[in-house]
Write an enzyme that holds these catalytic residues in place. Structure first.
Site, PDB file in Angstrom:
ATOM      1  N   LYS A  11       0.820  -1.219   0.000  1.00  0.00           N
ATOM      2  CA  LYS A  11       0.000   0.000   0.000  1.00  0.00           C
ATOM      3  C   LYS A  11       0.856   1.271   0.000  1.00  0.00           C
ATOM      4  O   LYS A  11       2.046   1.236   0.334  1.00  0.00           O
ATOM      5  CB  LYS A  11      -0.940  -0.036   1.210  1.00  0.00           C
ATOM      6  CG  LYS A  11      -1.902  -1.226   1.180  1.00  0.00           C
ATOM      7  CD  LYS A  11      -2.946  -1.103   2.274  1.00  0.00           C
ATOM      8  CE  LYS A  11      -3.877  -2.293   2.259  1.00  0.00           C
ATOM      9  NZ  LYS A  11      -4.989  -2.139   3.221  1.00  0.00           N
ATOM     10  N   TYR A  51     -11.973  -1.887  -4.205  1.00  0.00           N
ATOM     11  CA  TYR A  51     -12.526  -2.176  -2.880  1.00  0.00           C
ATOM     12  C   TYR A  51     -14.063  -2.107  -2.876  1.00  0.00           C
ATOM     13  O   TYR A  51     -14.659  -1.840  -1.829  1.00  0.00           O
ATOM     14  CB  TYR A  51     -11.956  -1.196  -1.852  1.00  0.00           C
ATOM     15  CG  TYR A  51     -10.578  -1.601  -1.329  1.00  0.00           C
ATOM     16  CD1 TYR A  51     -10.383  -2.816  -0.671  1.00  0.00           C
ATOM     17  CD2 TYR A  51      -9.481  -0.746  -1.457  1.00  0.00           C
ATOM     18  CE1 TYR A  51      -9.140  -3.181  -0.173  1.00  0.00           C
ATOM     19  CE2 TYR A  51      -8.222  -1.108  -0.961  1.00  0.00           C
ATOM     20  CZ  TYR A  51      -8.070  -2.325  -0.315  1.00  0.00           C
ATOM     21  OH  TYR A  51      -6.834  -2.688   0.191  1.00  0.00           O
ATOM     22  N   ASN A 114      -2.134  -0.143   6.664  1.00  0.00           N
ATOM     23  CA  ASN A 114      -1.608  -1.380   7.259  1.00  0.00           C
ATOM     24  C   ASN A 114      -0.605  -2.109   6.348  1.00  0.00           C
ATOM     25  O   ASN A 114      -0.477  -3.325   6.399  1.00  0.00           O
ATOM     26  CB  ASN A 114      -2.759  -2.290   7.712  1.00  0.00           C
ATOM     27  CG  ASN A 114      -3.641  -2.735   6.566  1.00  0.00           C
ATOM     28  OD1 ASN A 114      -3.480  -2.287   5.442  1.00  0.00           O
ATOM     29  ND2 ASN A 114      -4.585  -3.609   6.844  1.00  0.00           N
ATOM     30  N   HIS A 117      -2.063  -5.607   1.561  1.00  0.00           N
ATOM     31  CA  HIS A 117      -3.345  -6.295   1.420  1.00  0.00           C
ATOM     32  C   HIS A 117      -3.053  -7.708   0.926  1.00  0.00           C
ATOM     33  O   HIS A 117      -2.125  -7.894   0.134  1.00  0.00           O
ATOM     34  CB  HIS A 117      -4.227  -5.570   0.394  1.00  0.00           C
ATOM     35  CG  HIS A 117      -5.373  -6.395  -0.102  1.00  0.00           C
ATOM     36  ND1 HIS A 117      -6.525  -6.558   0.629  1.00  0.00           N
ATOM     37  CD2 HIS A 117      -5.512  -7.139  -1.217  1.00  0.00           C
ATOM     38  CE1 HIS A 117      -7.335  -7.374  -0.047  1.00  0.00           C
ATOM     39  NE2 HIS A 117      -6.745  -7.722  -1.169  1.00  0.00           N
ATOM     40  N   GLU A 128      -8.892  -9.995  -8.001  1.00  0.00           N
ATOM     41  CA  GLU A 128      -7.976  -8.908  -7.660  1.00  0.00           C
ATOM     42  C   GLU A 128      -6.769  -8.862  -8.592  1.00  0.00           C
ATOM     43  O   GLU A 128      -6.374  -7.789  -9.040  1.00  0.00           O
ATOM     44  CB  GLU A 128      -7.560  -9.023  -6.188  1.00  0.00           C
ATOM     45  CG  GLU A 128      -8.739  -8.721  -5.263  1.00  0.00           C
ATOM     46  CD  GLU A 128      -8.474  -9.007  -3.788  1.00  0.00           C
ATOM     47  OE1 GLU A 128      -9.393  -8.783  -2.988  1.00  0.00           O
ATOM     48  OE2 GLU A 128      -7.366  -9.456  -3.447  1.00  0.00           O
TER      49      GLU A 128
HETATM   50  P1  CMP Z   1      -7.202  -4.921   3.416  1.00  0.00           P
HETATM   51  O1  CMP Z   1      -6.611  -6.278   3.622  1.00  0.00           O
HETATM   52  O2  CMP Z   1      -6.634  -4.086   2.343  1.00  0.00           O
HETATM   53  O3  CMP Z   1      -8.771  -5.072   3.151  1.00  0.00           O
HETATM   54  C1  CMP Z   1      -9.680  -4.006   3.398  1.00  0.00           C
HETATM   55  C2  CMP Z   1      -9.050  -2.892   4.156  1.00  0.00           C
HETATM   56  O4  CMP Z   1      -9.917  -1.987   4.782  1.00  0.00           O
HETATM   57  C3  CMP Z   1      -8.204  -3.434   5.285  1.00  0.00           C
HETATM   58  O5  CMP Z   1      -7.075  -4.096   4.771  1.00  0.00           O
HETATM   59  C4  CMP Z   1      -7.925  -2.173   6.075  1.00  0.00           C
HETATM   60  O6  CMP Z   1      -6.781  -1.468   5.614  1.00  0.00           O
HETATM   61  C5  CMP Z   1      -9.138  -1.289   5.748  1.00  0.00           C
HETATM   62  N1  CMP Z   1      -9.919  -0.956   6.934  1.00  0.00           N
HETATM   63  C6  CMP Z   1     -10.056   0.259   7.434  1.00  0.00           C
HETATM   64  N2  CMP Z   1     -10.836   0.246   8.516  1.00  0.00           N
HETATM   65  C7  CMP Z   1     -11.211  -1.021   8.704  1.00  0.00           C
HETATM   66  C8  CMP Z   1     -12.015  -1.677   9.670  1.00  0.00           C
HETATM   67  N3  CMP Z   1     -12.619  -1.013  10.665  1.00  0.00           N
HETATM   68  N4  CMP Z   1     -12.167  -3.009   9.546  1.00  0.00           N
HETATM   69  C9  CMP Z   1     -11.567  -3.700   8.529  1.00  0.00           C
HETATM   70  N5  CMP Z   1     -10.792  -3.114   7.610  1.00  0.00           N
HETATM   71  C10 CMP Z   1     -10.631  -1.787   7.686  1.00  0.00           C
END
Ligand code: CMP
Length: 140
Positions: A11, A51, A114, A117, A128
């Site tokens: 990311k 997303y 984070n 993904h 994806e």
């Molecule tokens: P990712 O694995 O990219 O899939 C969806 C993303 O939504 C997740 O990682 C997080 O970065 C983001 N996200 C932000 N807020 C939340 C939340 N409250 N719960 C889950 N995912 C979240």
């Protein structure tokens, strides 16, 4: 369905901080081989499409803004039991909850930022990687 493969995205936060080299090193060190890789800048529309499954959720706007805020590195990875193994390697969605040594613990800054993904099931992995790669850009 090929359960030996998964899709991963490094990311914008981790790319901006030049952590992507180390992240890719950790991924290969964990036994994954790279079957496709590219660095791209997503538009807001791209991010909303990628997303789409989270549309309507409280974090959707924050997430799509962030994902389109700078370049990402898209990867197709191969390893036995790839989806599960990769999710173990990256750790919990929230870096604060992630296990020591996981990629999100090492490089994640918040739930949204984070670091990486990883696909959650074989069907989504195909969806994806097809979003980022033409079939001919993925190695056999
Ligand atoms: P990712 O694995 O990219 O899939 C969806 C993303 O939504 C997740 O990682 C997080 O970065 C983001 N996200 C932000 N807020 C939340 C939340 N409250 N719960 C889950 N995912 C979240």
């Amino acid at each position: 369905m090929n359960s030996k493969r998964t899709f991963a995205l490094v990311k914008p936060g981790a790319v901006r901080k030049n952590h992507y080299g180390e992240i890719i090193y950790l991924i290969t060190k964990a036994g994954f081989s790279l079957k496709a890789m590219k660095m791209v800048q997503l538009s807001m529309i791209d991010a909303q499409r990628f997303y789409a499954v989270h549309e309507g959720k409280e974090f959707y706007e924050r997430l799509t803004k962030f994902i389109s805020s700078g370049p990402v590195v898209a990867l197709v990875l191969e390893k036995e039991n790839a989806i599960e193994e990769f999710r173990k390697l990256i750790g919990s969605t929230d870096p604060a909850q992630a296990e020591e040594g996981t990629i999100r613990k090492l490089f994640g800054e918040s739930v949204t930022m984070n670091a990486v993904h990883g696909s959650d099931c074989p069907e989504n992995a195909v969806k994806e990687w097809s979003f980022f790669f033409a079939q001919k850009e993925i190695l056999d």
